[in-house]
Enzyme design. Structure first.
Site, mmCIF file in Angstrom:
data_model
loop_
_atom_site.group_PDB
_atom_site.id
_atom_site.type_symbol
_atom_site.label_atom_id
_atom_site.label_comp_id
_atom_site.label_asym_id
_atom_site.label_seq_id
_atom_site.Cartn_x
_atom_site.Cartn_y
_atom_site.Cartn_z
ATOM 1 N N SER A 184 7.391 6.948 -5.007
ATOM 2 C CA SER A 184 7.980 6.191 -3.903
ATOM 3 C C SER A 184 9.392 5.695 -4.206
ATOM 4 O O SER A 184 10.287 6.485 -4.473
ATOM 5 C CB SER A 184 7.026 5.045 -3.559
ATOM 6 O OG SER A 184 7.470 4.315 -2.468
ATOM 7 N N GLU A 242 3.626 -4.435 6.567
ATOM 8 C CA GLU A 242 4.037 -5.365 5.534
ATOM 9 C C GLU A 242 5.523 -5.648 5.783
ATOM 10 O O GLU A 242 6.245 -4.801 6.336
ATOM 11 C CB GLU A 242 3.861 -4.760 4.141
ATOM 12 C CG GLU A 242 2.401 -4.712 3.718
ATOM 13 C CD GLU A 242 2.244 -4.567 2.208
ATOM 14 O OE1 GLU A 242 1.494 -5.364 1.630
ATOM 15 O OE2 GLU A 242 2.860 -3.667 1.612
ATOM 16 N N ALA A 299 -0.606 -13.735 -8.262
ATOM 17 C CA ALA A 299 -0.301 -12.739 -9.287
ATOM 18 C C ALA A 299 0.019 -11.432 -8.585
ATOM 19 O O ALA A 299 -0.686 -11.035 -7.655
ATOM 20 C CB ALA A 299 -1.502 -12.567 -10.208
#
Ligand SMILES: CC(=O)N[C@H]1[C@@H](OP(=O)(O)O)O[C@H](CO)[C@@H](O)[C@@H]1O
Ligand SMILES: [Mg+2]
Length: 545
Positions: free
Chosen positions: A69, A382, A508
């Site tokens: 990517s 997103e 995290a």
């Protein structure tokens, strides 16, 4: 040669590199992703797992994509695609990790057979795997390892050579639905272009695109594929003036270098090359063309970015209006799925102004995709620009079968049906999402500035925080609150209370060895201050064991 011996012999040609200090290879959000020279043995073993998965799922085709990517050119990655073009089922991520980490070739054969027994896999039935790779030169070695694994595991395979990630997802679904009533399209790269181009023409009927669009392809696979796609748009039907830039795939070292969707989103500026022309409508793909970010450089106010949240709210608003004009408002459940990183102003706009349901999920597109599937129309993005719009079979049938009572209703139904074909139903797809945005802007007769005016983003800041052990931090409520270490969330709450319209959270990272802190507030200085406070909380809790 027997199955086991063939696998053993082939595996010896593609040894696994032992990682330092007993570290393990891990199938994460993006499959296995790391420096390409560590991946040959991994690709071989992923091939074995893909073959098992195909047999477990009654010989349906499984996909394998070789890409890293938006990572630098020296990296690469391997990920598995499930039969309907979705990401690998979560339970199998664990199996992938187990199979890949076998220390020796003999252990590998043993674990492979253990999986066959535990999962009750019939090794005598056919298996099929299809694969593709991005433009990284290291892809050659990795597909050779993959093909050797598939041959050793008596698996039929098709090498689609160079593809964007979403093209491979399309091909997996098309392969598994071929000849059925739910056929997803022709099983070829050309079939992908034809389907999307014809849908684009239908969705653009009676509208025109105003001005040129510059597309930055991150010097990745999106460049040649976009050039190819444009040949399928009939000039007499749609005038679409596209300038493809950063499309150099002959110099691997420039891949994702100072360009592409990830650069634009994280640096919050336009790529320096080619020099941004003020006012030009521009968008960027990432290195494997599954993320999209729009922006322009305003002659007065400078750079303005329209990210995944903006694309999501644009799509939701347009499709919501079409559903109303189509007379389907009472039959269709529309939902928008975001993560905690979505700007609070977008969430507010979608829920309060558009009056649509918004659901927040943990980070990672597989979570968003899954929740979006629960709606008749599920819009998910997103903030980083990865996302799509999912239509249920009922919704697609309604667009096709509803008898229109007026020309306006017919137009809305036709546009919805065209969007159903235009928008990639398997995964976020920069090319298809870009066409969707162009269609919407043309229908609304909007410039990027009009789009930007829909709401004002809350100033925000995202900080990466190094901690000794990120696993100390556990979250709840779609990652918006820390459940561990105890006391940390209370301190974050105290900090948030001091600011207006503020929100902050820490979690995290799933892809890096670090925590991420996100903060937003009414003004830039307050957002910065709040982020600093929360960073200090995380540093303190992250260092005390
Ligand atoms: C804040 C952020 O951008 N997080 C990214 C990043 O995940 P982390 O778990 O935050 O490292 O990588 C993911 C995979 O590419 C992507 O899905 C996600 O949006
Ligand atoms: Mg990508």
């Amino acid at each position: 040669m027997a199955h086991n011996e063939k696998i053993l012999a082939a595996s010896k040609k593609h040894p696994l590199v032992a990682l330092e200090r007993g570290q393990l290879y891990k199938y994460g959000t993006a499959g296995f992703r790391m420096r390409a020279d560590l991946l040959e043995g991994v690709a071989f073993r992923v091939g074995l797992l893909a073959a098992l998965r195909s047999r477990k799922l009654n010989s349906q085709a499984i996909g394998v994509m070789i890409t890293a990517s938006h990572n630098p050119a020296v990296d690469n990655g391997v990920k598995i695609v499930d039969p309907m073009g979705e990401m690998l089922e979560q339970d199998w991520e664990r199996l992938a990790t187990a199979l890949v980490n076998c220390p020796t070739d003999e252990d590998l054969v043993e674990v492979y057979n253990k999986l066959v027994a535990e999962l009750k896999i019939d090794l005598t039935i056919p298996a099929k795997v299809i694969y593709g790779r991005d433009t990284r030169p290291s892809g050659h070695t990795l597909v050779t390892a993959l093909a050797d694994a598939l041959a050793a595991a008596d698996t039929e395979y098709v090498d689609y050579k160079i593809l964007t990630t979403p093209q491979l997802h399309y091909l997996v679904r098309a392969t598994n639905t071929e000849g059925t009533p739910s056929s997803y399209g022709k099983v070829s790269e050309v079939g992908y272009y034809e389907k999307i181009a014809s849908a684009f023409v239908r969705a653009m009927k009676g509208r025109r695109i105003d001005g040129a669009l510059t597309v930055d392809c991150a010097n990745g696979v999106g460049g040649p594929k976009l050039h190819e796609f444009l040949k399928y748009i009939p000039k007499d039907k749609v005038a679409f003036d596209v300038k493809v830039v950063n499309d150099d795939v002959l110099r691997p070292e420039v891949l994702n270098l100072d360009c592409g969707a990830d650069f634009v989103k994280t640096k919050q500026r336009a790529p320096p090359v080619p020099k941004p022309q003020p006012g030009t409508r521009t968008c960027s793909f990432d290195g494997d063309a599954d993320r999209l970010i729009y922006y322009w450089v305003d002659p007065q106010t400078g750079f303005f970015m329209l990210d995944g949240d903006r694309i999501s709210s644009l799509a939701a608003s347009f499709i919501g209006d079409l559903i109303e004009s189509a007379g389907l408002k009472d039959d269709m459940r529309i939902g928008v799925v975001q993560t905690a990183y979505a700007n609070g102003a977008s969430t507010h706009y979608i829920s309060q102004h558009l009056k649509l349901k918004v659901i927040c999920t943990p980070t990672g597109v597989k979570h968003l995709h899954h929740v979006a599937q629960g709606f008749d129309i599920g819009v998910y993005f997103e903030a980083n620009g990865h996302g799509t719009v999912l239509f249920s079979p009922d919704a697609l049938n309604a667009f096709r079968d509803t008898k229109p009572q007026s020309p306006a209703q017919k137009d809305a139904l036709d546009t919805l049906a065209a969007l159903g074909d235009l928008i990639n139903q398997t995964v976020g797809d920069a090319l298809s999402d870009m066409l969707m945005v162009e269609v919407i802007l043309a229908h609304k007769n909007w410039t990027l500035r009009d789009w930007a005016m829909t709401y004002a983003d809350l100033p925000n800041r995202l900080v990466r925080v190094e901690v000794a052990d990120k696993d100390l931090f556990e979250t709840t409520d779609a990652e918006r609150r820390l459940s561990k270490p105890s006391g940390a969330q209370e301190e974050i709450d105290e900090a948030v209370k001091k600011y207006k319209d503020a929100r902050a959270f820490a979690r995290a990272s799933g892809t890096e060895n670090a925590c991420r802190v996100y903060a937003e507030a009414a003004t830039r200085s307050e957002a910065n201050e709040l982020a600093d406070r929360v960073v200090r909380v995380i540093e303190r809790y992250g260092s005390s064991q």
